[in-house]
Design a protein around this motif. Structure first.
Motif, PDB file in Angstrom:
ATOM      1  N   CYS A  62       0.812  -1.225   0.000  1.00  0.00           N
ATOM      2  CA  CYS A  62       0.000   0.000   0.000  1.00  0.00           C
ATOM      3  C   CYS A  62       0.839   1.267   0.000  1.00  0.00           C
ATOM      4  O   CYS A  62       0.381   2.309  -0.411  1.00  0.00           O
ATOM      5  CB  CYS A  62      -0.929   0.038   1.215  1.00  0.00           C
ATOM      6  SG  CYS A  62      -0.073   0.473   2.745  1.00  0.00           S
ATOM      7  N   CYS A  63       2.038   1.160   0.481  1.00  0.00           N
ATOM      8  CA  CYS A  63       2.800   2.372   0.777  1.00  0.00           C
ATOM      9  C   CYS A  63       4.167   2.397   0.096  1.00  0.00           C
ATOM     10  O   CYS A  63       5.126   2.927   0.630  1.00  0.00           O
ATOM     11  CB  CYS A  63       2.964   2.499   2.281  1.00  0.00           C
ATOM     12  SG  CYS A  63       1.407   2.396   3.178  1.00  0.00           S
ATOM     13  N   GLY A  64       4.263   1.802  -1.048  1.00  0.00           N
ATOM     14  CA  GLY A  64       5.526   1.784  -1.767  1.00  0.00           C
ATOM     15  C   GLY A  64       6.323   0.523  -1.501  1.00  0.00           C
ATOM     16  O   GLY A  64       6.078  -0.196  -0.538  1.00  0.00           O
ATOM     17  N   PRO A  65       7.276   0.223  -2.363  1.00  0.00           N
ATOM     18  CA  PRO A  65       8.085  -0.983  -2.210  1.00  0.00           C
ATOM     19  C   PRO A  65       9.123  -0.814  -1.107  1.00  0.00           C
ATOM     20  O   PRO A  65       9.457   0.304  -0.716  1.00  0.00           O
ATOM     21  CB  PRO A  65       8.758  -1.136  -3.567  1.00  0.00           C
ATOM     22  CG  PRO A  65       8.841   0.254  -4.093  1.00  0.00           C
ATOM     23  CD  PRO A  65       7.632   0.962  -3.572  1.00  0.00           C
ATOM     24  N   PRO A  66       9.646  -1.927  -0.598  1.00  0.00           N
ATOM     25  CA  PRO A  66      10.695  -1.842   0.417  1.00  0.00           C
ATOM     26  C   PRO A  66      12.004  -1.309  -0.179  1.00  0.00           C
ATOM     27  O   PRO A  66      12.185  -1.273  -1.392  1.00  0.00           O
ATOM     28  CB  PRO A  66      10.853  -3.276   0.892  1.00  0.00           C
ATOM     29  CG  PRO A  66      10.276  -4.124  -0.172  1.00  0.00           C
ATOM     30  CD  PRO A  66       9.274  -3.296  -0.900  1.00  0.00           C
ATOM     31  N   SER A  67      12.890  -0.928   0.683  1.00  0.00           N
ATOM     32  CA  SER A  67      14.184  -0.399   0.272  1.00  0.00           C
ATOM     33  C   SER A  67      15.091  -1.515  -0.239  1.00  0.00           C
ATOM     34  O   SER A  67      15.035  -2.649   0.235  1.00  0.00           O
ATOM     35  CB  SER A  67      14.841   0.276   1.478  1.00  0.00           C
ATOM     36  OG  SER A  67      16.172   0.614   1.189  1.00  0.00           O
ATOM     37  N   ARG A  98       9.496  -6.824   8.290  1.00  0.00           N
ATOM     38  CA  ARG A  98       8.585  -5.837   7.709  1.00  0.00           C
ATOM     39  C   ARG A  98       7.256  -5.801   8.459  1.00  0.00           C
ATOM     40  O   ARG A  98       6.864  -6.762   9.112  1.00  0.00           O
ATOM     41  CB  ARG A  98       8.341  -6.143   6.233  1.00  0.00           C
ATOM     42  CG  ARG A  98       7.457  -7.344   5.989  1.00  0.00           C
ATOM     43  CD  ARG A  98       7.352  -7.679   4.505  1.00  0.00           C
ATOM     44  NE  ARG A  98       6.443  -8.786   4.296  1.00  0.00           N
ATOM     45  CZ  ARG A  98       5.160  -8.669   4.002  1.00  0.00           C
ATOM     46  NH1 ARG A  98       4.631  -7.470   3.854  1.00  0.00           N
ATOM     47  NH2 ARG A  98       4.400  -9.722   3.842  1.00  0.00           N
ATOM     48  N   ASN A  99       6.557  -4.689   8.346  1.00  0.00           N
ATOM     49  CA  ASN A  99       5.203  -4.556   8.854  1.00  0.00           C
ATOM     50  C   ASN A  99       4.275  -5.130   7.786  1.00  0.00           C
ATOM     51  O   ASN A  99       4.153  -4.567   6.704  1.00  0.00           O
ATOM     52  CB  ASN A  99       4.878  -3.083   9.130  1.00  0.00           C
ATOM     53  CG  ASN A  99       3.484  -2.878   9.650  1.00  0.00           C
ATOM     54  OD1 ASN A  99       2.622  -3.751   9.547  1.00  0.00           O
ATOM     55  ND2 ASN A  99       3.247  -1.715  10.224  1.00  0.00           N
ATOM     56  N   GLU A 100       3.611  -6.234   8.084  1.00  0.00           N
ATOM     57  CA  GLU A 100       2.824  -6.942   7.079  1.00  0.00           C
ATOM     58  C   GLU A 100       1.628  -6.150   6.564  1.00  0.00           C
ATOM     59  O   GLU A 100       1.101  -6.443   5.503  1.00  0.00           O
ATOM     60  CB  GLU A 100       2.375  -8.296   7.617  1.00  0.00           C
ATOM     61  CG  GLU A 100       3.537  -9.250   7.805  1.00  0.00           C
ATOM     62  CD  GLU A 100       3.109 -10.629   8.248  1.00  0.00           C
ATOM     63  OE1 GLU A 100       1.910 -10.960   8.127  1.00  0.00           O
ATOM     64  OE2 GLU A 100       3.972 -11.383   8.703  1.00  0.00           O
ATOM     65  N   ASN A 101       1.191  -5.141   7.312  1.00  0.00           N
ATOM     66  CA  ASN A 101       0.036  -4.353   6.893  1.00  0.00           C
ATOM     67  C   ASN A 101       0.386  -3.219   5.937  1.00  0.00           C
ATOM     68  O   ASN A 101      -0.491  -2.699   5.268  1.00  0.00           O
ATOM     69  CB  ASN A 101      -0.689  -3.782   8.112  1.00  0.00           C
ATOM     70  CG  ASN A 101      -1.282  -4.885   8.960  1.00  0.00           C
ATOM     71  OD1 ASN A 101      -1.759  -5.886   8.450  1.00  0.00           O
ATOM     72  ND2 ASN A 101      -1.235  -4.703  10.267  1.00  0.00           N
ATOM     73  N   SER A 102       1.649  -2.819   5.929  1.00  0.00           N
ATOM     74  CA  SER A 102       1.982  -1.662   5.098  1.00  0.00           C
ATOM     75  C   SER A 102       3.257  -1.814   4.275  1.00  0.00           C
ATOM     76  O   SER A 102       3.394  -1.165   3.245  1.00  0.00           O
ATOM     77  CB  SER A 102       2.102  -0.409   5.971  1.00  0.00           C
ATOM     78  OG  SER A 102       3.162  -0.566   6.889  1.00  0.00           O
TER      79      SER A 102
END
Length: 138
Positions: free
Chosen positions: A33-38, A102-106
């Motif tokens: 929802c909030c962009g891909p991980p780094s 990671r935060n699984e919700n975002s």
């Protein structure tokens, strides 16, 4: 118009003939929802693995989704068989660690299959492909 086409053709040929590897591993950075991980954990691992030698090529394909999803392609042909096995094991560990924290919700997820490789010919057909420069690894 002809000059533009010629310039693009020359640049494209130079870009792809300069590639050293024939086989690349693929790492996908996907969003929830909030962009891909780094890519920092993977890039830090690669940087520490290489030391001062730049033995792997890295390409980035961007523009794969509305939230900035992207893929990294890492050339592995320059590594010996034992170094390749060590590299893949460490890379899997870095990616698994990143996915577990990671935060699984975002937070998005990083996908990697160590047994799958992408050939150089396939890389030539991809859009939005750029080479990672040495500065990106420091």
């Amino acid at each position: 118009m002809k000059k533009l086409f010629l310039t693009i053709a020359v640049f494209g040929c130079t870009f792809f003939f300069a590639q050293k590897s024939e086989n690349y591993i693929e790492i996908s950075y996907n969003s929830i929802c909030c962009g891909p991980p780094s890519s920092a954990p993977v890039m830090n691992y690669i940087s520490s693995f290489q030391g001062k030698k730049n033995s792997v090529e890295i390409f980035k394909q961007s523009g794969l989704g509305r939230e900035g999803e992207y893929k990294l392609f890492i050339g592995i042909d320059a590594l010996s068989k034992s170094k390749k096995a060590k590299f893949m094991k460490g890379l899997e560990a870095a990616i698994n660690s990143q996915n577990k924290s990671r935060n699984e919700n975002s937070d998005g997820i990083v996908n990697f299959e160590s047994k799958t490789t992408v050939k150089k010919d396939k890389l030539k057909t991809l859009n939005n492909l750029t080479i990672y420069k040495k500065e990106n690894l420091k």
